[in-house]
Design a protein around this motif. Sequence first.
Motif, PDB file in Angstrom:
ATOM      1  N   GLN A  60       0.804  -1.206   0.000  1.00 39.23           N
ATOM      2  CA  GLN A  60       0.000   0.000   0.000  1.00 39.23           C
ATOM      3  C   GLN A  60       0.850   1.275   0.000  1.00 39.23           C
ATOM      4  OE1 GLN A  60      -3.463   0.160  -0.007  1.00 39.23           O
ATOM      5  NE2 GLN A  60      -3.511  -2.042  -0.326  1.00 39.23           N
ATOM      6  N   ASP A  61       2.160   1.133  -0.089  1.00 37.88           N
ATOM      7  CA  ASP A  61       3.051   2.292  -0.097  1.00 37.88           C
ATOM      8  C   ASP A  61       3.278   2.843  -1.498  1.00 37.88           C
ATOM      9  OD1 ASP A  61       3.416   2.237   2.654  1.00 37.88           O
ATOM     10  OD2 ASP A  61       5.104   0.845   2.519  1.00 37.88           O
ATOM     11  N   ALA A  62       2.644   2.266  -2.492  1.00 38.63           N
ATOM     12  CA  ALA A  62       2.794   2.745  -3.866  1.00 38.63           C
ATOM     13  C   ALA A  62       1.434   2.742  -4.540  1.00 38.63           C
ATOM     14  CB  ALA A  62       3.766   1.848  -4.640  1.00 38.63           C
ATOM     15  N   ARG A  63       1.370   3.460  -5.652  1.00 46.68           N
ATOM     16  CA  ARG A  63       0.224   3.339  -6.551  1.00 46.68           C
ATOM     17  C   ARG A  63       0.712   2.718  -7.858  1.00 46.68           C
ATOM     18  NH1 ARG A  63      -2.823   9.080  -5.278  1.00 46.68           N
ATOM     19  NH2 ARG A  63      -4.228   8.272  -3.660  1.00 46.68           N
ATOM     20  N   TYR A  64      -0.183   1.994  -8.507  1.00 47.75           N
ATOM     21  CA  TYR A  64       0.184   1.172  -9.650  1.00 47.75           C
ATOM     22  C   TYR A  64      -0.676   1.546 -10.862  1.00 47.75           C
ATOM     23  CZ  TYR A  64       1.878  -1.447  -5.623  1.00 47.75           C
ATOM     24  OH  TYR A  64       2.472  -1.798  -4.433  1.00 47.75           O
ATOM     25  N   VAL A 118      -8.225  -8.529 -11.862  1.00 49.68           N
ATOM     26  CA  VAL A 118      -9.187  -8.040 -10.868  1.00 49.68           C
ATOM     27  C   VAL A 118      -9.157  -8.917  -9.626  1.00 49.68           C
ATOM     28  CG1 VAL A 118     -11.641  -7.677 -10.386  1.00 49.68           C
ATOM     29  CG2 VAL A 118     -10.669  -6.912 -12.567  1.00 49.68           C
ATOM     30  N   ARG A 119      -9.043 -10.213  -9.818  1.00 48.75           N
ATOM     31  CA  ARG A 119      -8.993 -11.126  -8.668  1.00 48.75           C
ATOM     32  C   ARG A 119      -7.808 -10.804  -7.759  1.00 48.75           C
ATOM     33  NH1 ARG A 119      -9.598 -15.261 -11.450  1.00 48.75           N
ATOM     34  NH2 ARG A 119      -7.433 -15.989 -11.657  1.00 48.75           N
ATOM     35  N   ARG A 120      -6.667 -10.524  -8.341  1.00 47.11           N
ATOM     36  CA  ARG A 120      -5.488 -10.215  -7.536  1.00 47.11           C
ATOM     37  C   ARG A 120      -5.577  -8.828  -6.902  1.00 47.11           C
ATOM     38  NH1 ARG A 120      -4.514 -13.888 -11.235  1.00 47.11           N
ATOM     39  NH2 ARG A 120      -2.846 -15.454 -10.994  1.00 47.11           N
ATOM     40  N   LEU A 121      -6.149  -7.868  -7.624  1.00 51.22           N
ATOM     41  CA  LEU A 121      -6.336  -6.539  -7.040  1.00 51.22           C
ATOM     42  C   LEU A 121      -7.245  -6.597  -5.827  1.00 51.22           C
ATOM     43  CD1 LEU A 121      -6.767  -4.335 -10.248  1.00 51.22           C
ATOM     44  CD2 LEU A 121      -4.737  -4.547  -8.817  1.00 51.22           C
ATOM     45  N   GLU A 122      -8.292  -7.391  -5.928  1.00 47.14           N
ATOM     46  CA  GLU A 122      -9.209  -7.532  -4.804  1.00 47.14           C
ATOM     47  C   GLU A 122      -8.539  -8.264  -3.644  1.00 47.14           C
ATOM     48  OE1 GLU A 122     -13.399  -7.553  -7.370  1.00 47.14           O
ATOM     49  OE2 GLU A 122     -12.502  -9.451  -6.716  1.00 47.14           O
ATOM     50  N   GLU A 138     -10.290  -0.358  -3.317  1.00 52.59           N
ATOM     51  CA  GLU A 138     -10.930   0.592  -2.407  1.00 52.59           C
ATOM     52  C   GLU A 138      -9.918   1.456  -1.677  1.00 52.59           C
ATOM     53  OE1 GLU A 138     -14.083   1.153  -2.478  1.00 52.59           O
ATOM     54  OE2 GLU A 138     -14.389  -0.474  -3.920  1.00 52.59           O
ATOM     55  N   THR A 139      -8.677   1.015  -1.626  1.00 48.75           N
ATOM     56  CA  THR A 139      -7.625   1.822  -0.999  1.00 48.75           C
ATOM     57  C   THR A 139      -7.004   2.824  -1.968  1.00 48.75           C
ATOM     58  OG1 THR A 139      -6.013   0.084  -1.485  1.00 48.75           O
ATOM     59  CG2 THR A 139      -7.060   0.040   0.700  1.00 48.75           C
ATOM     60  N   GLY A 140      -7.518   2.885  -3.194  1.00 49.99           N
ATOM     61  CA  GLY A 140      -7.061   3.892  -4.144  1.00 49.99           C
ATOM     62  C   GLY A 140      -5.644   3.698  -4.625  1.00 49.99           C
ATOM     63  N   ARG A 141      -5.262   2.450  -4.859  1.00 53.94           N
ATOM     64  CA  ARG A 141      -3.876   2.153  -5.198  1.00 53.94           C
ATOM     65  C   ARG A 141      -3.642   1.882  -6.677  1.00 53.94           C
ATOM     66  NH1 ARG A 141      -0.644   4.310  -2.131  1.00 53.94           N
ATOM     67  NH2 ARG A 141      -2.457   5.587  -1.775  1.00 53.94           N
ATOM     68  N   VAL A 142      -4.688   1.806  -7.509  1.00 50.10           N
ATOM     69  CA  VAL A 142      -4.456   1.288  -8.857  1.00 50.10           C
ATOM     70  C   VAL A 142      -5.274   2.018  -9.911  1.00 50.10           C
ATOM     71  CG1 VAL A 142      -6.244  -0.491  -8.682  1.00 50.10           C
ATOM     72  CG2 VAL A 142      -4.282  -0.858 -10.203  1.00 50.10           C
ATOM     73  N   LEU A 143      -4.656   2.202 -11.084  1.00 52.79           N
ATOM     74  CA  LEU A 143      -5.324   2.568 -12.324  1.00 52.79           C
ATOM     75  C   LEU A 143      -5.095   1.429 -13.314  1.00 52.79           C
ATOM     76  CD1 LEU A 143      -4.168   6.277 -12.884  1.00 52.79           C
ATOM     77  CD2 LEU A 143      -6.415   5.531 -12.111  1.00 52.79           C
ATOM     78  N   LEU A 156     -16.352  -6.329 -14.197  1.00 49.04           N
ATOM     79  CA  LEU A 156     -15.887  -7.156 -13.089  1.00 49.04           C
ATOM     80  C   LEU A 156     -15.834  -6.376 -11.776  1.00 49.04           C
ATOM     81  CD1 LEU A 156     -13.023  -8.984 -15.001  1.00 49.04           C
ATOM     82  CD2 LEU A 156     -15.083 -10.072 -14.091  1.00 49.04           C
ATOM     83  N   ASN A 157     -15.448  -5.100 -11.862  1.00 49.78           N
ATOM     84  CA  ASN A 157     -15.408  -4.254 -10.670  1.00 49.78           C
ATOM     85  C   ASN A 157     -15.476  -2.799 -11.121  1.00 49.78           C
ATOM     86  OD1 ASN A 157     -14.612  -2.680  -8.357  1.00 49.78           O
ATOM     87  ND2 ASN A 157     -13.813  -4.567  -7.447  1.00 49.78           N
ATOM     88  N   ALA A 158     -16.640  -2.202 -10.973  1.00 51.24           N
ATOM     89  CA  ALA A 158     -16.886  -0.856 -11.483  1.00 51.24           C
ATOM     90  C   ALA A 158     -16.156   0.222 -10.696  1.00 51.24           C
ATOM     91  CB  ALA A 158     -18.381  -0.563 -11.488  1.00 51.24           C
ATOM     92  N   SER A 159     -15.540  -0.135  -9.573  1.00 49.48           N
ATOM     93  CA  SER A 159     -14.827   0.854  -8.760  1.00 49.48           C
ATOM     94  C   SER A 159     -13.428   1.150  -9.282  1.00 49.48           C
ATOM     95  CB  SER A 159     -14.724   0.377  -7.306  1.00 49.48           C
ATOM     96  OG  SER A 159     -15.996   0.291  -6.704  1.00 49.48           O
ATOM     97  N   ILE A 160     -12.914   0.308 -10.172  1.00 50.39           N
ATOM     98  CA  ILE A 160     -11.535   0.486 -10.637  1.00 50.39           C
ATOM     99  C   ILE A 160     -11.460   1.636 -11.636  1.00 50.39           C
ATOM    100  CG2 ILE A 160      -9.594  -0.596 -11.824  1.00 50.39           C
ATOM    101  CD1 ILE A 160     -10.700  -3.305 -10.957  1.00 50.39           C
ATOM    102  N   PRO A 161     -10.655   2.672 -11.368  1.00 46.10           N
ATOM    103  CA  PRO A 161     -10.500   3.762 -12.332  1.00 46.10           C
ATOM    104  C   PRO A 161      -9.738   3.281 -13.576  1.00 46.10           C
ATOM    105  CG  PRO A 161      -9.749   4.415 -10.132  1.00 46.10           C
ATOM    106  CD  PRO A 161      -9.901   2.927 -10.123  1.00 46.10           C
ATOM    107  N   LEU A 162     -10.245   3.682 -14.739  1.00 44.37           N
ATOM    108  CA  LEU A 162      -9.708   3.193 -16.001  1.00 44.37           C
ATOM    109  C   LEU A 162      -9.129   4.340 -16.836  1.00 44.37           C
ATOM    110  CD1 LEU A 162     -12.684   0.837 -16.970  1.00 44.37           C
ATOM    111  CD2 LEU A 162     -10.592   0.228 -15.726  1.00 44.37           C
TER     112      LEU A 162
END
Length: 310
Positions: free
Chosen positions: A146-150, A168-172, A178-183, A198-204
């Motif tokens: 959680q110390d980086a964004r990806y 998505v499975r691994r991100l979850e 939900e911790t705001g770590r990924v685009l 698969l997960n509408a919360s993921i920013p694309l």
Amino acid sequence: MNRYLALVLHLGLFTGTLAAPALADTTPLEQQLKDLESFQVIAHRGASGHAPESSMAALELAHAWGVDYLELDIQMTADGELVAFHDDTLERTSNGEGHINDHTLAELKDLDAGSWFNEENPELADDAFAGAEILTLEEVFNRFGQDARYYLETKSPELNPGVEEGLVRRLEAYDMIETGRVLIQSFDQESLLKIHELNASIPLIQLVWYSPDEENEGRLTEWTGVTPSPDEITDADFRAVADYAVGLGTNYLYDGEPVITKAFVQQAQDNGLAVHVYTVNDIDEMQHLIDWGVDGLFTDYADRLIELTE
């Protein structure tokens, strides 16, 4: 001491991200989206101008500099593991041969994905780079957590069937959404829409590539047809992308000539899209695009960009 670690100490840069502190009553995911309104330093395959691309050395160096995002291309091995590797084939950045997707993780782990860098960049060569391993996504997450964004790309999804579900499975599993770590980025609109289902919360981020139209001299075209030519694009075209994506990742030049304008950037932003430009290594070009008001740059030399924006 390894050359890349010595460079960190020499520059005196800190470890961590440049993201602003979370605001009160703002969720981490909301804060991530808020941070996208500020300029983002995106380390293209890590500090790939200083160390083998997508290697742990390149990622550690970029992370130590405090980049906003570690950018990686994600592909799937023959036995269903996710790895960080750009090319569809192994020859350019390893001593392997053939398509990466035809090999198991164990076979890929036996390869040397670092010596090529020393051979091509003798002035930057480091004995520690020799024998660098192709990394799994889990190894990256286990190292930086959680110390980086990806900033992850679903690379060549037609060659990597199931990459969206696996990603998505691994991100979850690593609680990266939900911790705001990924685009998630892709040139393939269908791949992004699949991620969204698969997960509408993921920013694309919708990637685009503008180049001359071979059939119409003087006209530009977008590689996959996801938008019209920059000269013909409309507010409705941008809004169609904004229906599922938070940003547009675009090239700035083709064969040394600009393919987008400041007006293009502004129009995209006016229609709800952040504009991230790839891959910019020249300091004058970095400054030019910053002056245009772009929201972020992909670069192999994040140290140059950080120094320019401090």
